[in-house]
Design an enzyme around this catalytic site. Structure first.
Site, PDB file in Angstrom:
ATOM      1  N   HIS A  17      -4.846  -1.615  -5.583  1.00  0.00           N
ATOM      2  CA  HIS A  17      -4.062  -0.494  -6.103  1.00  0.00           C
ATOM      3  C   HIS A  17      -5.010   0.626  -6.526  1.00  0.00           C
ATOM      4  O   HIS A  17      -5.840   0.442  -7.413  1.00  0.00           O
ATOM      5  CB  HIS A  17      -3.224  -0.944  -7.308  1.00  0.00           C
ATOM      6  CG  HIS A  17      -2.189  -1.966  -6.951  1.00  0.00           C
ATOM      7  ND1 HIS A  17      -1.423  -2.606  -7.878  1.00  0.00           N
ATOM      8  CD2 HIS A  17      -1.790  -2.445  -5.747  1.00  0.00           C
ATOM      9  CE1 HIS A  17      -0.595  -3.453  -7.267  1.00  0.00           C
ATOM     10  NE2 HIS A  17      -0.812  -3.361  -5.976  1.00  0.00           N
ATOM     11  N   ASP A  40       0.814  -1.227   0.000  1.00  0.00           N
ATOM     12  CA  ASP A  40       0.000   0.000   0.000  1.00  0.00           C
ATOM     13  C   ASP A  40       0.842   1.270   0.000  1.00  0.00           C
ATOM     14  O   ASP A  40       0.442   2.296   0.559  1.00  0.00           O
ATOM     15  CB  ASP A  40      -0.966   0.014   1.198  1.00  0.00           C
ATOM     16  CG  ASP A  40      -1.883  -1.178   1.194  1.00  0.00           C
ATOM     17  OD1 ASP A  40      -2.307  -1.587   0.089  1.00  0.00           O
ATOM     18  OD2 ASP A  40      -2.163  -1.724   2.276  1.00  0.00           O
TER      19      ASP A  40
HETATM   20  P1  GDP Z   1      -0.826   0.429  -3.544  1.00  0.00           P
HETATM   21  O1  GDP Z   1      -1.461  -0.823  -3.069  1.00  0.00           O
HETATM   22  O2  GDP Z   1       0.648   0.445  -3.286  1.00  0.00           O
HETATM   23  O3  GDP Z   1      -1.148   0.762  -4.967  1.00  0.00           O
HETATM   24  O4  GDP Z   1      -1.427   1.607  -2.643  1.00  0.00           O
HETATM   25  P2  GDP Z   1      -2.973   1.787  -2.215  1.00  0.00           P
HETATM   26  O5  GDP Z   1      -3.733   2.263  -3.376  1.00  0.00           O
HETATM   27  O6  GDP Z   1      -3.460   0.573  -1.508  1.00  0.00           O
HETATM   28  O7  GDP Z   1      -2.835   2.889  -1.095  1.00  0.00           O
HETATM   29  C1  GDP Z   1      -2.418   4.176  -1.379  1.00  0.00           C
HETATM   30  C2  GDP Z   1      -3.530   5.164  -0.996  1.00  0.00           C
HETATM   31  O8  GDP Z   1      -2.985   6.467  -0.875  1.00  0.00           O
HETATM   32  C3  GDP Z   1      -4.618   5.288  -2.021  1.00  0.00           C
HETATM   33  O9  GDP Z   1      -5.810   5.606  -1.359  1.00  0.00           O
HETATM   34  C4  GDP Z   1      -4.183   6.472  -2.879  1.00  0.00           C
HETATM   35  O10 GDP Z   1      -5.250   7.161  -3.518  1.00  0.00           O
HETATM   36  C5  GDP Z   1      -3.559   7.345  -1.838  1.00  0.00           C
HETATM   37  N1  GDP Z   1      -2.449   8.172  -2.300  1.00  0.00           N
HETATM   38  C6  GDP Z   1      -1.461   7.851  -3.179  1.00  0.00           C
HETATM   39  N2  GDP Z   1      -0.557   8.832  -3.260  1.00  0.00           N
HETATM   40  C7  GDP Z   1      -0.973   9.788  -2.401  1.00  0.00           C
HETATM   41  C8  GDP Z   1      -0.431  11.054  -2.012  1.00  0.00           C
HETATM   42  O11 GDP Z   1       0.612  11.503  -2.446  1.00  0.00           O
HETATM   43  N3  GDP Z   1      -1.151  11.762  -1.074  1.00  0.00           N
HETATM   44  C9  GDP Z   1      -2.316  11.317  -0.537  1.00  0.00           C
HETATM   45  N4  GDP Z   1      -2.918  12.080   0.378  1.00  0.00           N
HETATM   46  N5  GDP Z   1      -2.847  10.145  -0.896  1.00  0.00           N
HETATM   47  C10 GDP Z   1      -2.172   9.385  -1.805  1.00  0.00           C
HETATM   48  P1  IMO Z   2      -1.065  -4.135  -2.257  1.00  0.00           P
HETATM   49  O1  IMO Z   2      -0.618  -4.698  -3.582  1.00  0.00           O
HETATM   50  C1  IMO Z   2      -1.282  -4.678   2.043  1.00  0.00           C
HETATM   51  C2  IMO Z   2      -1.155  -8.806   3.487  1.00  0.00           C
HETATM   52  C3  IMO Z   2      -2.350  -9.362   4.243  1.00  0.00           C
HETATM   53  C4  IMO Z   2      -1.673 -10.431   5.097  1.00  0.00           C
HETATM   54  C5  IMO Z   2      -0.553 -10.951   4.194  1.00  0.00           C
HETATM   55  C6  IMO Z   2      -0.900 -12.225   3.442  1.00  0.00           C
HETATM   56  O2  IMO Z   2      -2.294  -3.331  -2.326  1.00  0.00           O
HETATM   57  O3  IMO Z   2       0.071  -3.455  -1.556  1.00  0.00           O
HETATM   58  P2  IMO Z   2      -2.507 -12.832   1.433  1.00  0.00           P
HETATM   59  O4  IMO Z   2      -3.965 -12.536   1.220  1.00  0.00           O
HETATM   60  O5  IMO Z   2      -1.597 -12.291   0.392  1.00  0.00           O
HETATM   61  O6  IMO Z   2      -2.252 -14.291   1.694  1.00  0.00           O
HETATM   62  O7  IMO Z   2      -2.161 -12.082   2.818  1.00  0.00           O
HETATM   63  O8  IMO Z   2      -0.274  -9.901   3.271  1.00  0.00           O
HETATM   64  N1  IMO Z   2      -1.480  -8.254   2.165  1.00  0.00           N
HETATM   65  C7  IMO Z   2      -1.472  -6.946   1.876  1.00  0.00           C
HETATM   66  N2  IMO Z   2      -1.268  -5.876   2.654  1.00  0.00           N
HETATM   67  N3  IMO Z   2      -1.446  -4.501   0.719  1.00  0.00           N
HETATM   68  C8  IMO Z   2      -1.595  -5.572  -0.101  1.00  0.00           C
HETATM   69  O9  IMO Z   2      -1.532  -5.456  -1.435  1.00  0.00           O
HETATM   70  C9  IMO Z   2      -1.682  -6.868   0.478  1.00  0.00           C
HETATM   71  N4  IMO Z   2      -1.836  -8.121  -0.016  1.00  0.00           N
HETATM   72  C10 IMO Z   2      -1.720  -8.951   1.030  1.00  0.00           C
HETATM   73  O10 IMO Z   2      -2.950  -8.374   5.035  1.00  0.00           O
HETATM   74  O11 IMO Z   2      -1.069  -9.884   6.238  1.00  0.00           O
HETATM   75 MG    MG Z   3      -2.915  -1.486  -1.794  1.00  0.00          MG
END
Ligand code: GDP
Ligand code: IMO
Ligand code: MG
Length: 423
Positions: free
Chosen positions: A41, A13
């Site tokens: 994502h 994340d």
């Molecule tokens: P990923 O799994 O690595 O793609 O990340 P996620 O999408 O799960 O989590 C990132 C969160 O932060 C999302 O809700 C994005 O919209 C938000 N986000 C990404 N970049 C920024 C930023 O620069 N500032 C803020 N405030 N939010 C951001």
């Molecule tokens: P992105 O791509 C955050 C975590 C779960 C759990 C462990 C194993 O959005 O960064 P799984 O379902 O893969 O067997 O779970 O990994 N986990 C994540 N945490 N972001 C993710 O994906 C995750 N995908 C799995 O919470 O601890």
């Molecule tokens: Mg994520």
């Protein structure tokens, strides 16, 4: 022209989706190289806001070919839902997503077993999986009991594979008191998937090879982050694949010598979802504020994320293990209203100072050693150039860069596509 990888260098994340969406603007191919629909994502662009799970974040550029590669595990039901949602929002048909025939199928029993296995774990041993069937599917892959996307295309072969594995799967399901499956039920499910996705299941090798050898721009999109890597993360609280650049080479079928840049995505603080050690976790008001301001709730499960300060020791490990050439520092704006900002520069474990990241059992006992920075206490969300950032924010960024000995090429100050500083 180049092959570049985007990897998470924390616990997931980090903002990979938004960075891939940005970089995909000039990528001819985006390849999701591991994981499944456990990913969440977020992409916010002129077309809308999307939470992508298995679809590569290059889907919004119609000229980009997106491949869900051999290293992934695919649930075609959730893929269908995701594509329907994108088509509904954008009003355009999604025709640029292909699946390598070697990708493994997440079957309905994998999801059931994931939930059941997790429920058998004691509180302290819970992984907190996303219950998407990821672990059970990769387990079947490793034990040669998996079904692959290409199997859908050969009915006779598929039936023989299902026949082979069904007895054992049903025994596992019975052990947990779960619903069992019949051969016909699974064949029917597979027929539905073939009907919808059959023509998108390809052998990606010739296509990817041609792209590599002709110098096309290729982006490798990772899921999660190294701290939950199956080999190098906080085992057993890990996922079941390798979200590192090594995993990218393996999963996408591209040799290390072709990789040009490795973009490590790092949040200006940190978060973790699920169980396991997390040294800089905050249980105080600062932690709550990071969660509230940063909107730190899971895209896949909606769970509140554990929040804490930036752990530079873990990030340094991640940069080394991935050979990160460029960092993308995200969510700097979330720190705008913090008077004091801390970063972890070492740990105390059993009375001893550690400047490097030890294995899980030691992490469980580690107490972070912090350095404190003055916050900048002003709004950075409108900044679009390095010069526009307040000096104290620049100091924070430069210190991270120095400590990690890696150039910070991108800084994001908001979730929108244009809220990005290129440096
Ligand atoms: P990923 O799994 O690595 O793609 O990340 P996620 O999408 O799960 O989590 C990132 C969160 O932060 C999302 O809700 C994005 O919209 C938000 N986000 C990404 N970049 C920024 C930023 O620069 N500032 C803020 N405030 N939010 C951001
Ligand atoms: P992105 O791509 C955050 C975590 C779960 C759990 C462990 C194993 O959005 O960064 P799984 O379902 O893969 O067997 O779970 O990994 N986990 C994540 N945490 N972001 C993710 O994906 C995750 N995908 C799995 O919470 O601890
Ligand atoms: Mg994520």
């Amino acid at each position: 022209m180049s092959v570049n990888a985007v990897v998470g260098v924390q616990w997931g994340d980090e903002g990979k989706g938004r960075i891939v969406d940005y970089l995909a603007g000039n990528a001819e191919m985006v390849i999701r190289f591991q994981g499944g629909d456990n990913a969440g994502h977020t992409v916010i662009n002129e077309l809308g806001k999307f939470g992508l799970h298995i679809i590569p974040s290059g889907v919004f550029n119609p000229d980009t070919m997106n491949i869900v590669s051999a290293g992934t595990v695919v649930n075609f039901d959730t893929m269908a839902g995701e594509i329907d949602n994108i088509e509904k929002i954008t009003g355009k048909k999604v025709e640029n997503v292909f699946i390598d025939r070697r990708a493994h199928l997440i079957m309905p029993y994998h999801q059931l077993l994931d939930g059941a296995e997790e429920s058998k774990r004691s509180d302290s041993q819970k992984i907190g999986t996303t219950k998407r069937g990821i672990g059970p599917c990769y387990s079947d892959k490793a034990s040669r009991m998996g079904l692959r996307a290409g199997d859908l295309l050969d009915e006779e072969w598929l039936r023989s594979r299902i026949r082979l594995l069904l007895g054992k799967k049903n025994r596992d399901l019975e052990y947990y008191g779960l619903k069992t499956f019949t051969e016909d039920e699974l064949m029917q499910k597979c027929a539905q998937w073939k009907e919808r996705f059959g023509s998108y299941i390809i052998d990606s090798v010739p296509v990817v090879r041609e792209a590599v050898e002709s110098g096309k721009n290729i982006l490798l999109e990772g899921q999660l982050g190294i701290m939950r890597d199956n080999d190098w993360g906080i085992y057993p609280y890990t996922t079941s694949s390798n979200p590192t650049v090594a995993g990218a080479c393996n999963g996408a079928g591209i040799a290390p010598k072709y990789i040009d840049k490795v973009y490590g995505v790092i949040k200006a603080y940190s978060t973790s979802v699920g169980g396991g050690p997390y040294m800089t976790e905050l249980f105080d008001e600062d932690g709550d504020r990071l969660r509230d301001i940063g909107g730190e709730f899971g895209v896949t499960t909606g769970r509140p994320r554990r929040c804490g300060w930036l752990d530079l020791v873990a990030a340094d490990y991640a940069c080394y293990m991935n050979g990160v050439t460029d960092l993308a520092l995200t969510k700097l704006d979330v720190l705008d209203s913090f008077e004091k900002i801390k970063v972890c520069t070492g740990y105390m474990i059993d009375g001893e100072y550690y400047s490097y990241l030890p294995d899980t059992a030691y992490q469980e006992r580690a107490k972070p050693v912090y350095e404190t920075f003055d916050g900048w206490m002003c709004d950075t969300t409108g900044c679009r150039t390095w010069d526009e950032l307040p000096q104290k924010a620049k100091d924070y960024v430069l210190e991270i860069e120095k400590r990690l000995n890696t150039h910070i090429t991108y800084i994001s100050v908001g979730p929108e596509r244009d809220q990005l500083i290129v440096r």
